[in-house]
Design a protein around this motif. Structure first.
Motif, PDB file in Angstrom:
ATOM      1  N   ARG A 205       1.284 -20.462   0.228  1.00 47.60           N
ATOM      2  CA  ARG A 205       1.807 -19.104   0.051  1.00 47.60           C
ATOM      3  C   ARG A 205       3.198 -19.103  -0.560  1.00 47.60           C
ATOM      4  O   ARG A 205       3.700 -18.062  -0.971  1.00 47.60           O
ATOM      5  CB  ARG A 205       1.883 -18.394   1.404  1.00 47.60           C
ATOM      6  CG  ARG A 205       0.569 -18.266   2.148  1.00 47.60           C
ATOM      7  CD  ARG A 205       0.841 -17.798   3.567  1.00 47.60           C
ATOM      8  NE  ARG A 205       1.757 -18.710   4.250  1.00 47.60           N
ATOM      9  CZ  ARG A 205       2.429 -18.396   5.362  1.00 47.60           C
ATOM     10  NH1 ARG A 205       2.307 -17.193   5.886  1.00 47.60           N
ATOM     11  NH2 ARG A 205       3.224 -19.285   5.931  1.00 47.60           N
ATOM     12  N   MET A 206       3.830 -20.258  -0.612  1.00 55.21           N
ATOM     13  CA  MET A 206       5.236 -20.376  -0.979  1.00 55.21           C
ATOM     14  C   MET A 206       5.438 -21.001  -2.351  1.00 55.21           C
ATOM     15  O   MET A 206       6.569 -21.362  -2.697  1.00 55.21           O
ATOM     16  CB  MET A 206       5.957 -21.229   0.071  1.00 55.21           C
ATOM     17  CG  MET A 206       5.805 -20.707   1.482  1.00 55.21           C
ATOM     18  SD  MET A 206       6.418 -21.894   2.695  1.00 55.21           S
ATOM     19  CE  MET A 206       6.183 -20.952   4.216  1.00 55.21           C
ATOM     20  N   MET A 207       4.376 -21.116  -3.143  1.00 52.09           N
ATOM     21  CA  MET A 207       4.490 -21.867  -4.386  1.00 52.09           C
ATOM     22  C   MET A 207       3.385 -21.491  -5.357  1.00 52.09           C
ATOM     23  O   MET A 207       2.431 -20.786  -5.010  1.00 52.09           O
ATOM     24  CB  MET A 207       4.429 -23.367  -4.092  1.00 52.09           C
ATOM     25  CG  MET A 207       3.088 -23.819  -3.539  1.00 52.09           C
ATOM     26  SD  MET A 207       3.036 -25.584  -3.123  1.00 52.09           S
ATOM     27  CE  MET A 207       3.476 -26.335  -4.681  1.00 52.09           C
ATOM     28  N   ALA A 208       3.503 -22.013  -6.563  1.00 53.68           N
ATOM     29  CA  ALA A 208       2.464 -21.855  -7.580  1.00 53.68           C
ATOM     30  C   ALA A 208       2.516 -23.051  -8.515  1.00 53.68           C
ATOM     31  O   ALA A 208       3.597 -23.463  -8.946  1.00 53.68           O
ATOM     32  CB  ALA A 208       2.666 -20.569  -8.373  1.00 53.68           C
ATOM     33  N   ALA A 209       1.357 -23.626  -8.804  1.00 49.37           N
ATOM     34  CA  ALA A 209       1.224 -24.605  -9.882  1.00 49.37           C
ATOM     35  C   ALA A 209       0.639 -23.854 -11.069  1.00 49.37           C
ATOM     36  O   ALA A 209      -0.465 -23.313 -10.981  1.00 49.37           O
ATOM     37  CB  ALA A 209       0.316 -25.757  -9.465  1.00 49.37           C
ATOM     38  N   THR A 210       1.376 -23.777 -12.163  1.00 51.08           N
ATOM     39  CA  THR A 210       0.930 -23.003 -13.319  1.00 51.08           C
ATOM     40  C   THR A 210       0.429 -23.932 -14.418  1.00 51.08           C
ATOM     41  O   THR A 210       0.778 -25.119 -14.464  1.00 51.08           O
ATOM     42  CB  THR A 210       2.059 -22.114 -13.869  1.00 51.08           C
ATOM     43  OG1 THR A 210       3.074 -22.934 -14.468  1.00 51.08           O
ATOM     44  CG2 THR A 210       2.667 -21.271 -12.756  1.00 51.08           C
ATOM     45  N   CYS A 211      -0.385 -23.384 -15.307  1.00 50.03           N
ATOM     46  CA  CYS A 211      -0.947 -24.187 -16.390  1.00 50.03           C
ATOM     47  C   CYS A 211      -0.863 -23.414 -17.700  1.00 50.03           C
ATOM     48  O   CYS A 211      -0.717 -22.189 -17.717  1.00 50.03           O
ATOM     49  CB  CYS A 211      -2.396 -24.573 -16.096  1.00 50.03           C
ATOM     50  SG  CYS A 211      -3.503 -23.175 -15.772  1.00 50.03           S
ATOM     51  N   ARG A 212      -0.975 -24.159 -18.783  1.00 48.68           N
ATOM     52  CA  ARG A 212      -0.979 -23.566 -20.115  1.00 48.68           C
ATOM     53  C   ARG A 212      -1.891 -24.395 -20.998  1.00 48.68           C
ATOM     54  O   ARG A 212      -1.730 -25.609 -21.092  1.00 48.68           O
ATOM     55  CB  ARG A 212       0.434 -23.537 -20.694  1.00 48.68           C
ATOM     56  CG  ARG A 212       0.533 -22.851 -22.045  1.00 48.68           C
ATOM     57  CD  ARG A 212       1.976 -22.738 -22.477  1.00 48.68           C
ATOM     58  NE  ARG A 212       2.109 -21.983 -23.709  1.00 48.68           N
ATOM     59  CZ  ARG A 212       3.271 -21.690 -24.281  1.00 48.68           C
ATOM     60  NH1 ARG A 212       4.399 -22.092 -23.714  1.00 48.68           N
ATOM     61  NH2 ARG A 212       3.315 -21.002 -25.397  1.00 48.68           N
ATOM     62  N   SER A 213      -2.864 -23.742 -21.596  1.00 52.83           N
ATOM     63  CA  SER A 213      -3.836 -24.427 -22.464  1.00 52.83           C
ATOM     64  C   SER A 213      -4.476 -25.611 -21.755  1.00 52.83           C
ATOM     65  O   SER A 213      -4.683 -26.674 -22.345  1.00 52.83           O
ATOM     66  CB  SER A 213      -3.158 -24.885 -23.763  1.00 52.83           C
ATOM     67  OG  SER A 213      -2.623 -23.782 -24.464  1.00 52.83           O
ATOM     68  N   GLY A 214      -4.768 -25.435 -20.466  1.00 50.25           N
ATOM     69  CA  GLY A 214      -5.471 -26.461 -19.709  1.00 50.25           C
ATOM     70  C   GLY A 214      -4.614 -27.604 -19.223  1.00 50.25           C
ATOM     71  O   GLY A 214      -5.145 -28.588 -18.697  1.00 50.25           O
ATOM     72  N   GLU A 215      -3.278 -27.507 -19.359  1.00 50.71           N
ATOM     73  CA  GLU A 215      -2.385 -28.574 -18.921  1.00 50.71           C
ATOM     74  C   GLU A 215      -1.394 -28.057 -17.881  1.00 50.71           C
ATOM     75  O   GLU A 215      -1.024 -26.880 -17.888  1.00 50.71           O
ATOM     76  CB  GLU A 215      -1.613 -29.157 -20.107  1.00 50.71           C
ATOM     77  CG  GLU A 215      -2.494 -29.866 -21.117  1.00 50.71           C
ATOM     78  CD  GLU A 215      -1.701 -30.540 -22.218  1.00 50.71           C
ATOM     79  OE1 GLU A 215      -2.212 -31.508 -22.806  1.00 50.71           O
ATOM     80  OE2 GLU A 215      -0.570 -30.093 -22.499  1.00 50.71           O
ATOM     81  N   LEU A 216      -0.964 -28.952 -16.999  1.00 45.50           N
ATOM     82  CA  LEU A 216       0.052 -28.600 -16.013  1.00 45.50           C
ATOM     83  C   LEU A 216       1.313 -28.146 -16.733  1.00 45.50           C
ATOM     84  O   LEU A 216       1.830 -28.842 -17.608  1.00 45.50           O
ATOM     85  CB  LEU A 216       0.370 -29.802 -15.122  1.00 45.50           C
ATOM     86  CG  LEU A 216       1.502 -29.606 -14.104  1.00 45.50           C
ATOM     87  CD1 LEU A 216       1.145 -28.529 -13.086  1.00 45.50           C
ATOM     88  CD2 LEU A 216       1.820 -30.931 -13.401  1.00 45.50           C
TER      89      LEU A 216
END
Length: 252
Positions: A205-216
């Motif tokens: 609840r305290m974080m997010a792992a984001t991605c772009r074009s299928g990559e971290l």
């Protein structure tokens, strides 16, 4: 040009977290096949057990916002998309950057301020920049983050970057993600769980792992403005990557 050498003291602090980070290896190694419909609440701990007591000794106190978001950028992804020829300090040959501090962002419960009016200068001096160049490897990045986000912290430049350094020092990077030399593929939730295993008190609840074009792309962690304790942030959490899995390019 400021000294870009990674300071010994910073990495000594990180070595102190290695034993904790080892627990994240098994989570990352087993997380590549995360089910698409897996609930994000499954690893959440009760709020009563997640309160952190980060030291407030000499921590400058910001004002005019609700909490901070520490944004850790996966440098290989950023460099591949923005500077493939390695012309910047961050991406030049031999830099070997993995997670770098993208910024420490003052945040509202909904939305965030940016480019605020302040009596501080727009330009960040080399003297202040040298204090964080080991974790924010470009004076251009340092200056931009001050103008866009630091100016909204209610702090002086020096105090803002003191808090940036304290926030980064609080976070232990999972061992497998410190400087991988081979490409990895992991479920976004496995990346989050690796950080959770390495940082007691942190939960999804305290974080997010984001991605772009299928990559971290980034790992974003929410911290209180009073003592940098982990805290829930629903709006940030909703930005988490929803892909089944993502690629993690190696550190060149």
């Amino acid at each position: 040009m400021p000294d870009r050498t990674k300071t010994a003291s910073f990495w000594e602090r990180q070595r102190g977290r290695m034993l904790t980070g080892l627990g994240a290896l098994a989570i990352l190694a087993g997380g590549g096949d995360g089910a698409e419909g897996e609930t994000r609440a499954s690893a959440t701990k009760p709020a009563a057990t997640t309160e952190q007591t980060a030291s407030t000794t000499r921590l400058p106190q910001g004002s005019g916002f609700d909490f901070y978001v520490l944004s850790l950028s996966w440098s290989p992804t950023w460099c591949a998309g923005n500077d493939p020829n390695g012309r910047t300090d961050q991406c030049e040959v031999g830099a070997e950057n993995a997670f770098v501090v993208h910024g420490l962002w003052p945040q509202y419960e909904r939305g965030y301020p940016e480019f605020c009016k302040t009596d501080e200068p727009d330009r960040v001096s080399n003297a202040i920049g040298r204090e964080v160049i080991d974790i924010m490897p470009s004076m251009g990045l340092i200056g931009h983050q001050w103008r866009k986000h630091g100016s909204c912290s209610g702090l002086s430049q020096r105090d803002y970057f003191t808090v940036v350094a304290a926030a980064r020092e609080k976070i232990a990077i999972p061992v497998e993600l410190q400087r991988p030399t081979r490409a990895l593929r992991r479920a976004p939730l496995a990346v989050e769980d690796a950080f959770i295993a390495s940082n007691p008190g942190l939960d999804r609840r305290m974080m997010a792992a984001t991605c772009r074009s299928g990559e971290l792309q980034e790992v974003r962690i929410c911290l209180s403005k009073s003592n940098l304790s982990f805290r829930a942030c629903p709006e940030v959490d909703r930005d988490s990557c929803r892909a089944r899995d993502l690629a993690i390019p190696p550190v060149p």
